[in-house]
Write a protein that holds these residues in place. Sequence first.
Motif, PDB file in Angstrom:
ATOM      1  N   PHE A 313      43.739  35.143  42.761  1.00 22.25           N
ATOM      2  CA  PHE A 313      45.026  35.534  43.334  1.00 22.25           C
ATOM      3  C   PHE A 313      45.523  36.839  42.722  1.00 22.25           C
ATOM      4  N   VAL A 314      45.175  37.086  41.457  1.00 25.71           N
ATOM      5  CA  VAL A 314      45.679  38.258  40.745  1.00 25.71           C
ATOM      6  C   VAL A 314      44.719  39.437  40.852  1.00 25.71           C
ATOM      7  N   VAL A 315      43.442  39.222  40.562  1.00 27.34           N
ATOM      8  CA  VAL A 315      42.507  40.353  40.481  1.00 27.34           C
ATOM      9  C   VAL A 315      42.173  40.953  41.837  1.00 27.34           C
ATOM     10  N   THR A 316      42.545  40.276  42.926  1.00 28.78           N
ATOM     11  CA  THR A 316      42.314  40.836  44.259  1.00 28.78           C
ATOM     12  C   THR A 316      43.525  41.610  44.784  1.00 28.78           C
ATOM     13  N   GLN A 317      44.579  41.707  43.987  1.00 27.84           N
ATOM     14  CA  GLN A 317      45.763  42.455  44.402  1.00 27.84           C
ATOM     15  C   GLN A 317      45.487  43.967  44.337  1.00 27.84           C
ATOM     16  N   PRO A 318      46.204  44.757  45.129  1.00 24.78           N
ATOM     17  CA  PRO A 318      45.921  46.197  45.210  1.00 24.78           C
ATOM     18  C   PRO A 318      45.916  46.924  43.874  1.00 24.78           C
ATOM     19  N   GLY A 319      46.872  46.607  43.004  1.00 24.71           N
ATOM     20  CA  GLY A 319      46.929  47.289  41.719  1.00 24.71           C
ATOM     21  C   GLY A 319      45.696  47.050  40.873  1.00 24.71           C
ATOM     22  N   HIS A 320      45.187  45.821  40.876  1.00 26.12           N
ATOM     23  CA  HIS A 320      43.997  45.503  40.092  1.00 26.12           C
ATOM     24  C   HIS A 320      42.749  46.185  40.646  1.00 26.12           C
ATOM     25  N   LEU A 321      42.626  46.193  41.949  1.00 28.81           N
ATOM     26  CA  LEU A 321      41.462  46.839  42.567  1.00 28.81           C
ATOM     27  C   LEU A 321      41.456  48.333  42.260  1.00 28.81           C
ATOM     28  N   GLN A 322      42.608  48.968  42.319  1.00 29.95           N
ATOM     29  CA  GLN A 322      42.682  50.406  42.046  1.00 29.95           C
ATOM     30  C   GLN A 322      42.589  50.700  40.559  1.00 29.95           C
ATOM     31  N   HIS A 323      43.109  49.789  39.742  1.00 36.93           N
ATOM     32  CA  HIS A 323      43.006  49.954  38.291  1.00 36.93           C
ATOM     33  C   HIS A 323      41.547  49.961  37.861  1.00 36.93           C
ATOM     34  N   ALA A 324      40.720  49.140  38.515  1.00 33.39           N
ATOM     35  CA  ALA A 324      39.300  49.086  38.179  1.00 33.39           C
ATOM     36  C   ALA A 324      38.602  50.400  38.489  1.00 33.39           C
ATOM     37  N   GLU A 325      39.038  51.059  39.556  1.00 34.50           N
ATOM     38  CA  GLU A 325      38.431  52.332  39.961  1.00 34.50           C
ATOM     39  C   GLU A 325      39.106  53.539  39.320  1.00 34.50           C
ATOM     40  N   GLN A 326      40.245  53.283  38.663  1.00 30.19           N
ATOM     41  CA  GLN A 326      41.012  54.363  38.023  1.00 30.19           C
ATOM     42  C   GLN A 326      41.418  55.455  39.008  1.00 30.19           C
ATOM     43  N   ARG A 327      41.721  55.014  40.242  1.00 31.21           N
ATOM     44  CA  ARG A 327      42.195  55.954  41.258  1.00 31.21           C
ATOM     45  C   ARG A 327      42.849  55.170  42.386  1.00 31.21           C
ATOM     46  N   GLU A 328      43.649  55.872  43.174  1.00 31.89           N
ATOM     47  CA  GLU A 328      44.236  55.243  44.344  1.00 31.89           C
ATOM     48  C   GLU A 328      43.177  55.087  45.431  1.00 31.89           C
ATOM     49  N   GLU A 330      42.356  54.014  49.555  1.00 27.90           N
ATOM     50  CA  GLU A 330      42.912  53.808  50.883  1.00 27.90           C
ATOM     51  C   GLU A 330      42.818  52.325  51.232  1.00 27.90           C
ATOM     52  N   ALA A 331      43.624  51.888  52.199  1.00 29.27           N
ATOM     53  CA  ALA A 331      43.656  50.471  52.578  1.00 29.27           C
ATOM     54  C   ALA A 331      42.269  49.956  52.940  1.00 29.27           C
ATOM     55  N   ARG A 332      41.499  50.745  53.683  1.00 31.73           N
ATOM     56  CA  ARG A 332      40.148  50.318  54.066  1.00 31.73           C
ATOM     57  C   ARG A 332      39.270  50.116  52.840  1.00 31.73           C
ATOM     58  N   GLU A 333      39.368  51.014  51.876  1.00 36.12           N
ATOM     59  CA  GLU A 333      38.567  50.894  50.663  1.00 36.12           C
ATOM     60  C   GLU A 333      38.962  49.649  49.873  1.00 36.12           C
ATOM     61  N   ARG A 334      40.269  49.392  49.781  1.00 35.20           N
ATOM     62  CA  ARG A 334      40.728  48.203  49.065  1.00 35.20           C
ATOM     63  C   ARG A 334      40.216  46.927  49.738  1.00 35.20           C
ATOM     64  N   ASP A 335      40.280  46.881  51.053  1.00 34.73           N
ATOM     65  CA  ASP A 335      39.841  45.687  51.774  1.00 34.73           C
ATOM     66  C   ASP A 335      38.347  45.433  51.568  1.00 34.73           C
ATOM     67  N   GLU A 336      37.559  46.504  51.559  1.00 38.88           N
ATOM     68  CA  GLU A 336      36.117  46.352  51.343  1.00 38.88           C
ATOM     69  C   GLU A 336      35.822  45.949  49.905  1.00 38.88           C
ATOM     70  N   GLN A 337      36.515  46.566  48.959  1.00 44.04           N
ATOM     71  CA  GLN A 337      36.289  46.238  47.553  1.00 44.04           C
ATOM     72  C   GLN A 337      36.735  44.819  47.246  1.00 44.04           C
ATOM     73  N   ARG A 338      37.846  44.396  47.855  1.00 45.92           N
ATOM     74  CA  ARG A 338      38.347  43.031  47.667  1.00 45.92           C
ATOM     75  C   ARG A 338      37.301  42.007  48.141  1.00 45.92           C
ATOM     76  N   ALA A 339      36.732  42.256  49.311  1.00 49.60           N
ATOM     77  CA  ALA A 339      35.723  41.335  49.851  1.00 49.60           C
ATOM     78  C   ALA A 339      34.500  41.280  48.952  1.00 49.60           C
ATOM     79  N   THR A 340      34.080  42.433  48.447  1.00 53.73           N
ATOM     80  CA  THR A 340      32.911  42.473  47.556  1.00 53.73           C
ATOM     81  C   THR A 340      33.179  41.702  46.269  1.00 53.73           C
ATOM     82  N   LEU A 341      34.357  41.895  45.724  1.00 57.67           N
ATOM     83  CA  LEU A 341      34.729  41.192  44.489  1.00 57.67           C
ATOM     84  C   LEU A 341      34.752  39.677  44.702  1.00 57.67           C
ATOM     85  N   ILE A 342      35.387  39.238  45.782  1.00 50.63           N
ATOM     86  CA  ILE A 342      35.489  37.806  46.049  1.00 50.63           C
ATOM     87  C   ILE A 342      34.110  37.178  46.227  1.00 50.63           C
ATOM     88  N   ARG A 343      33.248  37.851  47.018  1.00 48.42           N
ATOM     89  CA  ARG A 343      31.902  37.315  47.223  1.00 48.42           C
ATOM     90  C   ARG A 343      31.174  37.172  45.894  1.00 48.42           C
TER      91      ARG A 343
END
Length: 349
Positions: A313-328, A330-343
């Motif tokens: 619930f926490v690590v899939t939030q936008p701030g965590h996903l972008q914090h991991a990449e150390q950059r902002e 885009e919504a599409r990138e976050r959605d793809e990265q979120r799916a990869t992380l969850i899988r």
Amino acid sequence: MPSEPERRGGEWLREEGPESDIVMSSRIRLARNLEGFPFVLQATGDQKREIERIIRTRLMKAVFPEDGTYVDVEDLDDVGKQYLIERHLISRELAASEGKRGVAHAASEVSAVMVNEEDHLRMQVIRSGFELDRTWDEMVALDDAMEKELEFAFSPQFGYLTACPTNVGTGMRASVMLHLPALVMTKEIEKVFQAVSKINLAVRGLYGEGTQASGDFYQISNQVTLGRSESAVIDNIKRVVPRIIGYERNVRELLMTENRVSLEDKVFRAFGILRNARSIASEESTNLLSALRLGVTLGLVNDLGLDLVNELFVVTQPGHLQHAEQRELEARERDEQRATLIRGLLGAE
């Protein structure tokens, strides 16, 4: 493949506390202000800097001398602020305000102190499960440690003085975060709202005041501090929460008995999407994780730990996903990265 965000969450995400299948966490906050300084909203930039300097020095000496971290929020970018909000270490108000401000927290993230939010200090203790008494005991120790180092603004008539009149008195907000998917599914949740509002308790979303319910999580907290002791506030919540827990459990049992196929379908559809999606938005993943969490607590899904689902619930939030990449991102990138992380975390690849 994008780098994996930090998985480890605070202690409050563990499944170790009492009633942790339904109660995600118990939290107590205290608002305090320094004697001799104006409230934050009336303070000048120089006064805010002096308040922050005094509190930071005493905090890191008396409360967090070994395993503590102090973060200068003024120096953070938007991603860094959002990351701390998602971990429940700072409020949206602290992130959005201006001037010198920060937060100190223990490595376990059980305790944290915001500096120069609405008040000079906002002390917090948060624990996994239904642990209000333990949380309060730890808050008393934290408050005592700070009071040895600082002189707080206090009135014999009104108690601790705070920027918001609703916090005057004890300055305490006690809250319990509950996962209530069965009551939401059966549309019984409105009865809970009506019941708690009659006894001066508030219902808020996952991230507190001003936020909507997300993932079937609801915070139950006190609304009034003036004229009530800390023990009275806690006892009031302790009387109400077990009834809500019992209500949720009864509805879950009813669903398992009378509508099991439909319930299993909801849980395993959610599990299937989470394990196979290549792109998934934040709101959708939160709702699917809520169904998965329900399945884990009911024993329908046996190969996952509740702590992992809580962390998701926490690590899939936008701030965590972008914090991991150390950059902002885009919504599409976050959605793809979120799916990869969850899988990856659910063992799908």
